[in-house]
Design an enzyme around this catalytic site. Structure first.
Site, PDB file in Angstrom:
ATOM      1  N   LEU A  11       5.532 -21.905  51.221  1.00 16.55           N
ATOM      2  CA  LEU A  11       5.061 -20.236  50.542  1.00 16.55           C
ATOM      3  C   LEU A  11       4.337 -20.515  49.705  1.00 16.55           C
ATOM      4  O   LEU A  11       4.179 -20.766  49.026  1.00 16.55           O
ATOM      5  CB  LEU A  11       5.913 -19.179  51.155  1.00 16.55           C
ATOM      6  CG  LEU A  11       6.373 -18.880  51.809  1.00 16.55           C
ATOM      7  CD1 LEU A  11       7.351 -17.804  51.973  1.00 16.55           C
ATOM      8  CD2 LEU A  11       6.184 -19.044  53.608  1.00 16.55           C
ATOM      9  N   GLU A  58       0.044 -18.378  48.505  1.00 13.74           N
ATOM     10  CA  GLU A  58      -0.184 -16.790  48.389  1.00 13.74           C
ATOM     11  C   GLU A  58      -1.117 -15.700  49.903  1.00 13.74           C
ATOM     12  O   GLU A  58      -1.205 -14.881  49.960  1.00 13.74           O
ATOM     13  CB  GLU A  58      -1.520 -16.075  47.299  1.00 13.74           C
ATOM     14  CG  GLU A  58      -1.061 -16.448  46.160  1.00 13.74           C
ATOM     15  CD  GLU A  58       0.063 -15.247  45.891  1.00 13.74           C
ATOM     16  OE1 GLU A  58      -0.382 -14.421  46.626  1.00 13.74           O
ATOM     17  OE2 GLU A  58       0.847 -15.707  44.776  1.00 13.74           O
ATOM     18  N   ASP A  78      -5.889 -21.138  60.822  1.00 18.92           N
ATOM     19  CA  ASP A  78      -5.791 -21.757  61.889  1.00 18.92           C
ATOM     20  C   ASP A  78      -7.213 -20.897  62.549  1.00 18.92           C
ATOM     21  O   ASP A  78      -5.382 -20.536  64.057  1.00 18.92           O
ATOM     22  CB  ASP A  78      -4.116 -21.286  62.397  1.00 18.92           C
ATOM     23  CG  ASP A  78      -3.338 -22.166  60.859  1.00 18.92           C
ATOM     24  OD1 ASP A  78      -4.289 -24.062  61.074  1.00 18.92           O
ATOM     25  OD2 ASP A  78      -2.489 -22.098  60.661  1.00 18.92           O
ATOM     26  N   HIS A 112       0.386 -17.000  52.755  1.00 17.24           N
ATOM     27  CA  HIS A 112       1.373 -16.253  53.601  1.00 17.24           C
ATOM     28  C   HIS A 112       1.633 -14.572  52.878  1.00 17.24           C
ATOM     29  O   HIS A 112       2.065 -13.612  53.248  1.00 17.24           O
ATOM     30  CB  HIS A 112       2.515 -17.067  53.298  1.00 17.24           C
ATOM     31  CG  HIS A 112       2.582 -18.670  53.819  1.00 17.24           C
ATOM     32  ND1 HIS A 112       2.589 -19.665  53.113  1.00 17.24           N
ATOM     33  CD2 HIS A 112       2.702 -18.766  55.453  1.00 17.24           C
ATOM     34  CE1 HIS A 112       2.437 -20.208  54.158  1.00 17.24           C
ATOM     35  NE2 HIS A 112       2.570 -19.761  55.412  1.00 17.24           N
ATOM     36  N   VAL A 114      -6.973 -16.751  53.222  1.00 20.75           N
ATOM     37  CA  VAL A 114      -7.313 -17.107  51.685  1.00 20.75           C
ATOM     38  C   VAL A 114      -7.661 -18.066  50.328  1.00 20.75           C
ATOM     39  O   VAL A 114      -6.810 -18.694  51.062  1.00 20.75           O
ATOM     40  CB  VAL A 114      -5.712 -16.482  50.837  1.00 20.75           C
ATOM     41  CG1 VAL A 114      -5.106 -16.386  49.212  1.00 20.75           C
ATOM     42  CG2 VAL A 114      -5.240 -15.213  51.698  1.00 20.75           C
TER      43      VAL A 114
END
Length: 288
Positions: A23, A25, A140, A27, A166
């Protein structure tokens, strides 16, 4: 998870953030958004083998369980679904978008079977978690289009929320695969974002200068991206630079002249040193 799902009081809304772990930032921003819009936030961690091809990085994909669970606790996730297995020994059924226009997407051509794996695991996760909303990142881009079609075509009743990409301070899109980058590769990796910005600035200048707008074509935008990428010695391979309709991700022909009200998305994939990276940027009239 199904037992835990039954413990949720009727009428409480569920926001779901599916991940493969490692994980960052990006996520956490999805989780934070889900927390503001739902009563319960569920996150999942599962490295899905069916979306990896034979030449992909399944075995070395970063797995950082202790750090991930710590971050999820700190971010306030209510439930974590972390199965060790999602496919039975006799599993034979898949959600397969092949035969549709997803076959023609550059990412599908480079990674055959990838979208079948994504569509299948998302369907299984949605069936188990039964969320009201699910949250994904714009990085994505093709996957986002696929999941929206999946939900619409199969009448799943899940609202799909897409968050902006991000980025690190130098523009590199946050990704679990950034952990693969060497120190030298990391310095050069923001070349992807810089190439996209070159195209965005070209587009913006032509929209502002109305008299020049009719001279800008899809081919010229692609060339602007490629020109920047080839300046970086660590870019070993440009797998694709694709310019597509924003809503459908269908490719736009090189000879098309850009109209001022057109929304499109530039997606690219390239090898920086030993690491494959992807990124994208949206071009729209609002940018001008």
């Amino acid at each position: 998870m199904r037992i835990a799902r039954k413990s949720i009081e009727p009428g409480m809304s569920i926001g779901f953030v599916p991940t493969m772990g490692a994980l960052h930032e990006g996520h956490l921003s999805l989780i934070q958004k889900a927390a503001t819009e739902n009563d319960i936030v569920v996150a999942s961690i599962f490295v899905n083998p069916t979306q990896f091809g034979p030449n992909d990085d399944l075995d070395k994909y970063p797995r950082t369980w202790e750090n991930d669970t710590k971050l999820l606790q700190e971010t306030g996730v209510d439930m974590l679904f972390a199965p060790t297995k999602m496919y039975g020994d006799n599993h034979i059924l898949y959600v397969d978008p092949t035969g549709s226009y997803f076959d023609n997407l550059p990412e599908s051509k480079v990674r055959p079977g990838h979208f079948r794996g994504v569509a299948t695991i998302v369907t299984k996760l949605f069936n188990i978690v039964q969320p009201d909303k699910a949250y994904f990142g714009q990085k994505d881009a093709a996957q986002c289009v696929l999941i929206r079609r999946l939900v619409d075509d199969l009448s799943m009743g899940v609202e799909i929320i897409i968050n902006e990409t991000v980025r690190e301070s130098d523009g590199l899109a946050m990704s679990s695969r950034n952990a693969y980058l060497s120190t030298e590769e990391r310095v050069s990796a923001n070349i992807l974002y810089r190439s996209l910005l070159a195209a965005k600035n070209l587009h913006k200048n032509h929209i502002i200068n109305k008299h020049a707008a009719d001279t800008l074509t899809i081919s010229q935008i692609r060339q602007a991206v490629q020109f920047v990428l080839v300046q970086e010695p660590l870019v070993q391979e440009i797998q694709y630079v694709s310019i597509d309709d924003y809503d459908t991700m269908q490719p736009l022909a090189d000879e098309i002249v850009i109209s001022p009200d057109q929304r499109m998305i530039i997606s690219l994939a390239c090898q920086v040193g030993q690491v494959r990276l992807i990124d994208n940027i949206v071009l729209s009239p609002a940018d001008s």
